[in-house]
Design a protein around this motif. Structure first.
Motif, PDB file in Angstrom:
ATOM      1  N   GLU A  63     -32.273  38.369  30.293  1.00  0.00           N
ATOM      2  CA  GLU A  63     -31.104  37.666  30.827  1.00  0.00           C
ATOM      3  C   GLU A  63     -31.127  36.232  30.313  1.00  0.00           C
ATOM      4  OE1 GLU A  63     -28.963  37.283  35.090  1.00  0.00           O
ATOM      5  OE2 GLU A  63     -30.975  36.422  35.038  1.00  0.00           O
ATOM      6  N   ILE A  64     -30.020  35.793  29.728  1.00  0.00           N
ATOM      7  CA  ILE A  64     -29.887  34.423  29.237  1.00  0.00           C
ATOM      8  C   ILE A  64     -28.939  33.693  30.171  1.00  0.00           C
ATOM      9  CG2 ILE A  64     -29.306  32.961  27.271  1.00  0.00           C
ATOM     10  CD1 ILE A  64     -29.710  35.433  25.476  1.00  0.00           C
ATOM     11  N   ASN A 117     -34.865  26.029  26.558  1.00  0.00           N
ATOM     12  CA  ASN A 117     -33.789  26.431  25.658  1.00  0.00           C
ATOM     13  C   ASN A 117     -34.007  27.884  25.241  1.00  0.00           C
ATOM     14  OD1 ASN A 117     -32.168  26.898  23.349  1.00  0.00           O
ATOM     15  ND2 ASN A 117     -32.181  24.721  22.826  1.00  0.00           N
ATOM     16  N   ALA A 118     -33.051  28.743  25.534  1.00  0.00           N
ATOM     17  CA  ALA A 118     -33.217  30.168  25.239  1.00  0.00           C
ATOM     18  C   ALA A 118     -33.451  30.431  23.762  1.00  0.00           C
ATOM     19  CB  ALA A 118     -31.989  30.939  25.720  1.00  0.00           C
ATOM     20  N   LEU A 119     -32.862  29.610  22.894  1.00  0.00           N
ATOM     21  CA  LEU A 119     -33.042  29.799  21.454  1.00  0.00           C
ATOM     22  C   LEU A 119     -34.482  29.539  21.025  1.00  0.00           C
ATOM     23  CD1 LEU A 119     -29.752  28.131  20.174  1.00  0.00           C
ATOM     24  CD2 LEU A 119     -30.254  30.578  20.333  1.00  0.00           C
ATOM     25  N   LEU A 131     -31.666  46.207  27.496  1.00  0.00           N
ATOM     26  CA  LEU A 131     -30.479  45.648  28.123  1.00  0.00           C
ATOM     27  C   LEU A 131     -30.565  44.131  28.086  1.00  0.00           C
ATOM     28  CD1 LEU A 131     -27.876  45.983  29.813  1.00  0.00           C
ATOM     29  CD2 LEU A 131     -29.311  46.190  31.852  1.00  0.00           C
ATOM     30  N   VAL A 132     -29.476  43.490  27.635  1.00  0.00           N
ATOM     31  CA  VAL A 132     -29.407  42.031  27.561  1.00  0.00           C
ATOM     32  C   VAL A 132     -28.143  41.570  28.264  1.00  0.00           C
ATOM     33  CG1 VAL A 132     -29.273  40.018  26.047  1.00  0.00           C
ATOM     34  CG2 VAL A 132     -30.632  42.006  25.347  1.00  0.00           C
ATOM     35  N   PHE A 133     -28.264  40.533  29.085  1.00  0.00           N
ATOM     36  CA  PHE A 133     -27.104  39.942  29.750  1.00  0.00           C
ATOM     37  C   PHE A 133     -27.011  38.486  29.334  1.00  0.00           C
ATOM     38  CE2 PHE A 133     -25.171  38.211  33.873  1.00  0.00           C
ATOM     39  CZ  PHE A 133     -23.872  38.510  33.481  1.00  0.00           C
ATOM     40  N   ILE A 134     -25.894  38.122  28.704  1.00  0.00           N
ATOM     41  CA  ILE A 134     -25.680  36.749  28.237  1.00  0.00           C
ATOM     42  C   ILE A 134     -24.676  36.058  29.145  1.00  0.00           C
ATOM     43  CG2 ILE A 134     -24.995  35.285  26.307  1.00  0.00           C
ATOM     44  CD1 ILE A 134     -25.655  37.589  24.420  1.00  0.00           C
ATOM     45  N   ASP A 135     -25.122  35.007  29.811  1.00  0.00           N
ATOM     46  CA  ASP A 135     -24.260  34.260  30.731  1.00  0.00           C
ATOM     47  C   ASP A 135     -24.757  32.818  30.789  1.00  0.00           C
ATOM     48  OD1 ASP A 135     -22.387  33.509  32.593  1.00  0.00           O
ATOM     49  OD2 ASP A 135     -23.392  34.468  34.288  1.00  0.00           O
ATOM     50  N   ALA A 136     -24.672  32.136  29.655  1.00  0.00           N
ATOM     51  CA  ALA A 136     -25.186  30.766  29.575  1.00  0.00           C
ATOM     52  C   ALA A 136     -24.148  29.881  28.884  1.00  0.00           C
ATOM     53  CB  ALA A 136     -26.520  30.768  28.828  1.00  0.00           C
ATOM     54  N   ASP A 137     -24.598  28.841  28.184  1.00  0.00           N
ATOM     55  CA  ASP A 137     -23.675  27.919  27.523  1.00  0.00           C
ATOM     56  C   ASP A 137     -22.871  28.661  26.460  1.00  0.00           C
ATOM     57  OD1 ASP A 137     -26.260  28.152  26.409  1.00  0.00           O
ATOM     58  OD2 ASP A 137     -25.858  26.476  25.055  1.00  0.00           O
ATOM     59  N   ASN A 143     -24.999  32.206  18.525  1.00  0.00           N
ATOM     60  CA  ASN A 143     -26.419  32.020  18.184  1.00  0.00           C
ATOM     61  C   ASN A 143     -27.310  32.969  18.977  1.00  0.00           C
ATOM     62  OD1 ASN A 143     -25.795  29.875  16.425  1.00  0.00           O
ATOM     63  ND2 ASN A 143     -25.776  28.423  18.133  1.00  0.00           N
ATOM     64  N   TYR A 144     -26.968  33.186  20.260  1.00  0.00           N
ATOM     65  CA  TYR A 144     -27.742  34.133  21.068  1.00  0.00           C
ATOM     66  C   TYR A 144     -27.647  35.538  20.476  1.00  0.00           C
ATOM     67  CZ  TYR A 144     -27.889  30.446  24.645  1.00  0.00           C
ATOM     68  OH  TYR A 144     -28.095  29.274  25.321  1.00  0.00           O
TER      69      TYR A 144
END
Length: 214
Positions: A63-64, A117-119, A131-137, A143-144
């Motif tokens: 999760e991001i 920083n997730a990166l 499973l990936v959930f992207i909910d950030a900047d 880039n994610y």
């Protein structure tokens, strides 16, 4: 951020699985104590995240963007018994708030928090994710995507939140609106990527489901 009429949304929530008590408590405390409580996934989207996770039965979840931990707990409902959920957030002030609710859940020992920083964090995670959930900047969504693709296996699923961005994706792009510009680029990337098949669900602020076909 809601595209469904209020009456329809209320009907859908009343005829969907109820929000678990721990998440009701987390929902209330987020609205009482946090400055941007609308960032919380909430009942309907939370049950969708839970259902998708239960259908996928992931071994490892990424999760991001943790915020107060609501979505992480929803995703954890479908995780395998020996699985792990790794969630990344840059706001250290929310760390203890998140941990309190993670520990109150049955998944406390399976949820791993990462600050930063997730990166920079993601390359250090020696995991393959189902499973990936992207909910950030939003400006970093492209880039994610680039950085997570090597950590997926065939059939892995990427969920992306806020992809309709309060409808701004269909309005004239305003100068300096970098978030909307990034989301327009990201949505195009998902739709045209040769290794992904994608569908956008117009619920809440838009949720994309992308399946990695390798």
């Amino acid at each position: 951020m809601d595209f469904l009429p209020e009456k329809i949304n209320d009907y859908v929530e009343k005829h969907s699985h109820p929000e678990p008590k721990l998440l009701q408590k987390l929902n209330r405390e987020t609205w009482q104590k946090q400055l941007q409580p609308r960032m919380l996934s909430g009942h309907l989207q939370g049950r969708i995240l839970s259902m998708l996770s239960k259908l996928i039965r992931p071994q490892n979840i990424l999760e991001i963007g943790t915020y107060t931990g609501y979505s992480a707990l929803c995703l954890a409902e479908g995780i395998q018994e020996n699985g792990e959920l790794h969630t990344i957030d840059i706001n250290e002030e929310l760390y203890d708030f998140q941990r309190k609710y993670f520990n109150e859940s049955p998944f406390g020992k399976q949820i791993f928090q990462h600050l930063g920083n997730a990166l920079e964090v993601i390359p250090k995670l020696e995991k393959t994710f189902d499973l990936v959930f992207i909910d950030a900047d939003k400006n970093n969504y492209p880039n994610y995507l680039e950085i997570i693709l090597p950590k997926l296996k065939k059939g892995s699923v990427i969920l992306s939140d806020n992809v309709l961005w309060s409808g701004k994706v269909v309005e004239e792009l305003k100068e300096g609106d970098d978030d909307t510009k990034a989301l327009l680029h990201y949505n195009k990337l998902l739709n045209e990527h040769s290794k992904l098949e994608t569908v956008i669900l117009p619920i809440r602020d838009g949720l994309t489901i992308s399946r990695y076909i390798g």
